[in-house]
Design an enzyme around this catalytic site. Structure first.
Site, PDB file in Angstrom:
ATOM      1  N   HIS A 295     -11.338  -7.325  -1.321  1.00 49.54           N
ATOM      2  CA  HIS A 295     -10.814  -6.692  -0.105  1.00 49.54           C
ATOM      3  C   HIS A 295     -10.873  -5.157  -0.230  1.00 49.54           C
ATOM      4  O   HIS A 295     -10.039  -4.438   0.289  1.00 49.54           O
ATOM      5  CB  HIS A 295      -9.366  -7.152   0.119  1.00 49.54           C
ATOM      6  CG  HIS A 295      -9.004  -7.412   1.549  1.00 49.54           C
ATOM      7  ND1 HIS A 295      -8.769  -8.666   2.051  1.00 49.54           N
ATOM      8  CD2 HIS A 295      -8.808  -6.572   2.595  1.00 49.54           C
ATOM      9  CE1 HIS A 295      -8.428  -8.588   3.325  1.00 49.54           C
ATOM     10  NE2 HIS A 295      -8.449  -7.314   3.693  1.00 49.54           N
TER      11      HIS A 295
ATOM     12  N   ARG B 297       0.843  -1.205   0.000  1.00 48.98           N
ATOM     13  CA  ARG B 297       0.000   0.000   0.000  1.00 48.98           C
ATOM     14  C   ARG B 297       0.875   1.251   0.000  1.00 48.98           C
ATOM     15  O   ARG B 297       1.479   1.599   1.014  1.00 48.98           O
ATOM     16  CB  ARG B 297      -0.936  -0.019   1.208  1.00 48.98           C
ATOM     17  CG  ARG B 297      -1.824  -1.254   1.209  1.00 48.98           C
ATOM     18  CD  ARG B 297      -2.838  -1.253   2.318  1.00 48.98           C
ATOM     19  NE  ARG B 297      -3.497  -2.565   2.374  1.00 48.98           N
ATOM     20  CZ  ARG B 297      -4.193  -3.008   3.398  1.00 48.98           C
ATOM     21  NH1 ARG B 297      -4.367  -2.244   4.464  1.00 48.98           N
ATOM     22  NH2 ARG B 297      -4.742  -4.211   3.373  1.00 48.98           N
TER      23      ARG B 297
ATOM     24  N   SER C 295     -15.341 -10.605  -3.452  1.00 52.49           N
ATOM     25  CA  SER C 295     -14.677  -9.459  -2.814  1.00 52.49           C
ATOM     26  C   SER C 295     -13.239  -9.378  -3.293  1.00 52.49           C
ATOM     27  O   SER C 295     -12.590 -10.407  -3.533  1.00 52.49           O
ATOM     28  CB  SER C 295     -14.701  -9.658  -1.289  1.00 52.49           C
ATOM     29  OG  SER C 295     -13.925  -8.675  -0.636  1.00 52.49           O
TER      30      SER C 295
HETATM   31  C1  LIG Z   1      -9.898  -0.111   6.998  1.00 56.71           C
HETATM   32  C2  LIG Z   1     -10.245  -1.444   6.417  1.00 56.71           C
HETATM   33  C3  LIG Z   1      -9.818  -2.598   7.043  1.00 56.71           C
HETATM   34  C4  LIG Z   1     -10.167  -3.851   6.517  1.00 56.71           C
HETATM   35  N1  LIG Z   1      -9.792  -4.977   7.194  1.00 56.71           N
HETATM   36  C5  LIG Z   1     -10.205  -6.187   6.740  1.00 56.71           C
HETATM   37  C6  LIG Z   1      -9.915  -7.360   7.473  1.00 56.71           C
HETATM   38  O1  LIG Z   1      -9.290  -7.333   8.537  1.00 56.71           O
HETATM   39  N2  LIG Z   1     -10.348  -8.545   6.959  1.00 56.71           N
HETATM   40  C7  LIG Z   1     -11.053  -8.620   5.782  1.00 56.71           C
HETATM   41  O2  LIG Z   1     -11.436  -9.685   5.351  1.00 56.71           O
HETATM   42  N3  LIG Z   1     -11.331  -7.495   5.074  1.00 56.71           N
HETATM   43  C8  LIG Z   1     -10.944  -6.286   5.526  1.00 56.71           C
HETATM   44  N4  LIG Z   1     -11.250  -5.176   4.830  1.00 56.71           N
HETATM   45  C9  LIG Z   1     -12.043  -5.299   3.570  1.00 56.71           C
HETATM   46  C10 LIG Z   1     -13.551  -5.230   3.870  1.00 56.71           C
HETATM   47  O3  LIG Z   1     -13.997  -6.330   4.609  1.00 56.71           O
HETATM   48  C11 LIG Z   1     -14.359  -5.173   2.580  1.00 56.71           C
HETATM   49  O4  LIG Z   1     -14.032  -6.281   1.780  1.00 56.71           O
HETATM   50  C12 LIG Z   1     -14.133  -3.893   1.774  1.00 56.71           C
HETATM   51  O5  LIG Z   1     -13.905  -2.804   2.629  1.00 56.71           O
HETATM   52  C13 LIG Z   1     -15.347  -3.613   0.901  1.00 56.71           C
HETATM   53  O6  LIG Z   1     -15.124  -2.460   0.124  1.00 56.71           O
HETATM   54  P1  LIG Z   1     -15.705  -1.018   0.514  1.00 56.71           P
HETATM   55  O7  LIG Z   1     -14.826  -0.495   1.592  1.00 56.71           O
HETATM   56  O8  LIG Z   1     -15.584  -0.263  -0.759  1.00 56.71           O
HETATM   57  O9  LIG Z   1     -17.127  -1.200   0.990  1.00 56.71           O
HETATM   58  C14 LIG Z   1     -10.913  -3.928   5.327  1.00 56.71           C
HETATM   59  C15 LIG Z   1     -11.335  -2.756   4.690  1.00 56.71           C
HETATM   60  C16 LIG Z   1     -11.014  -1.520   5.227  1.00 56.71           C
HETATM   61  C17 LIG Z   1     -11.514  -0.280   4.538  1.00 56.71           C
END
Ligand SMILES: Cc1cc2nc3c(=O)[nH]c(=O)nc-3n(C[C@H](O)[C@H](O)[C@H](O)COP(=O)(O)O)c2cc1C
Length: 376
Positions: A272, A187, A270
């Protein structure tokens, strides 16, 4: 009374009147984009960038949003939509809207004890809550909430099974396994900000750390998380619990088929939120093929870029059973704490209901792929 006292007395009268309360509310964010803009002003840059950012050139982060612009709704008219029902049932739990709060680590960068605050907002709005990894302790005893536990996996059969049993005892309704977290991702924003991943657990940055971050930039490449997580994991967990096991991070139809073959109870399309690998397909574009491959045998959920009710309608018309939102509730949290999370979830639910009605549909079951076209 001098002029200053007169002004003060006028202001205290105005601010006590219901009219002022209404106009103050009207001045607040009216959509998720505006929540983000306000959150950006309120958060420290390290925290904002950590949440908002994606990986490398952020192609996928942007694509997750941009792709919705290519999917157009084709509504039906002259149907009775005087009553509209947005409720959904997921693994035996009924929710008023098909919107789950996605697992997000590092909530403490926004507020101390943030996982529990978000849990309370979910309880208040009857929203299904997917905890951040290892954050099941945030579900306080007595919080009336339906929650799913999220994990990135445990390395041995024994540890996977003891995790599954512990979660079941704590009252989780399902386990989501994040499968796209093999390595710490690259990142650029965090590298540039010299973001220390320790901040995710220590929480809100102390004043001195805001001025001088603790660590120099770390080489983010090749830090393993779960590089040896394979489909066996599903068998291990299923051997220890009756909880539904849902795979989070599927993008290819082949993996959708494998999830069914290995007895997963659901998949989440997803990427992520564009935070793991850059250049991968936008989730709304990946969804139709995964839905087709799974063939209705298990529910397909999706997340990524959801900021509007119409995004949810498009995803559900393409076959998603429900969606998860990651950043949106965090913007609400940053703006107004628990009330902000509730407001964001309420907004998305209200937009969804209106969009459904304007599509001529009285409930989510009436949505289908004929109602969307990809153009451009
Ligand atoms: C700050 C942050 C931390 C995240 N941490 C995790 C995590 O620990 N485990 C995980 O599976 N996804 C994590 N994600 C991904 C989210 O579960 C999700 O897939 C994603 O945020 C969806 O997209 P959106 O933010 O556009 O709604 C994280 C996303 C963000 C923004």
């Amino acid at each position: 009374m001098n002029r200053r006292d007169a002004f003060r007395s006028l202001m205290s009268f105005v601010s006590a009147s219901p009219l002022f309360a209404q106009s103050a509310d009207l001045m607040g964010p009216v959509n998720v984009h505006e929540f983000e803009a306000l959150a950006k002003q309120k958060l420290h840059k390290l925290a904002y960038d950590f949440i908002a950012g994606g990986v490398e050139d952020e192609l996928t982060l942007r694509a997750n949003r941009e792709a919705y612009k290519h999917w157009y709704l084709v509504p039906r008219v002259m149907t009775d939509v005087s009553k509209v029902d947005t409720s959904v049932e997921l693994f035996g739990v009924k929710a008023p809207a098909p919107i789950l709060v996605a697992p997000t680590g590092g909530k403490n960068l926004v507020l101390p004890n943030a996982e529990a605050i978000v849990a309370r907002a979910c309880a208040k709005t009857s929203t299904l809550f997917c905890t951040g990894s290892g954050a099941e302790r945030a579900i306080e005893d007595g919080t009336s909430i339906h929650w799913w536990s999220n994990t990135t996996g445990q390395p041995t059969k024994e540890s996977a099974q003891s995790y599954a049993r512990r979660i079941e005892e704590r009252g989780a309704k399902a386990i989501t396994v994040t499968v796209d977290n093999q390595y710490q991702s690259n990142r650029d924003r965090n590298n540039r900000n010299r973001f220390d991943y320790g901040y995710m657990s220590t929480g809100v940055l102390a004043e001195d750390e805001k001025r001088a971050p603790r660590n120099p930039a770390k080489a983010a490449m090749w830090q393993p998380h779960t590089p040896n997580l394979t489909w066996d994991y599903i068998d291990w967990v299923r051997g220890a619990t009756n909880l539904p096991v849902i795979i989070k991070g599927v993008l290819s139809p082949e993996d959708g088929e494998l999830a069914v073959k290995h007895g997963a109870h659901g998949v989440i399309v997803s990427n992520h939120g564009g935070r793991q690998q850059d250049g991968v397909i936008a989730t709304i574009d990946a969804l139709p093929e995964v839905v087709q491959a799974v063939g209705g045998k298990i529910p397909v959920l999706m997340d990524g870029g959801i900021r509007r009710g119409s995004d949810i309608v498009k995803a559900m018309a393409l076959g998603a059973k429900a969606v998860l939102v990651g950043r949106a509730p965090l913007w609400g949290l940053a703006c107004f704490g628990q009330a902000g999370v509730e407001r964001v979830l309420g907004l998305l639910g209200a937009e969804l209901k209106l969009d459904l009605a304007l599509c001529g549909k009285a409930n989510l079951g009436e949505l289908n792929a004929k109602m969307v076209r990809r153009i451009g």
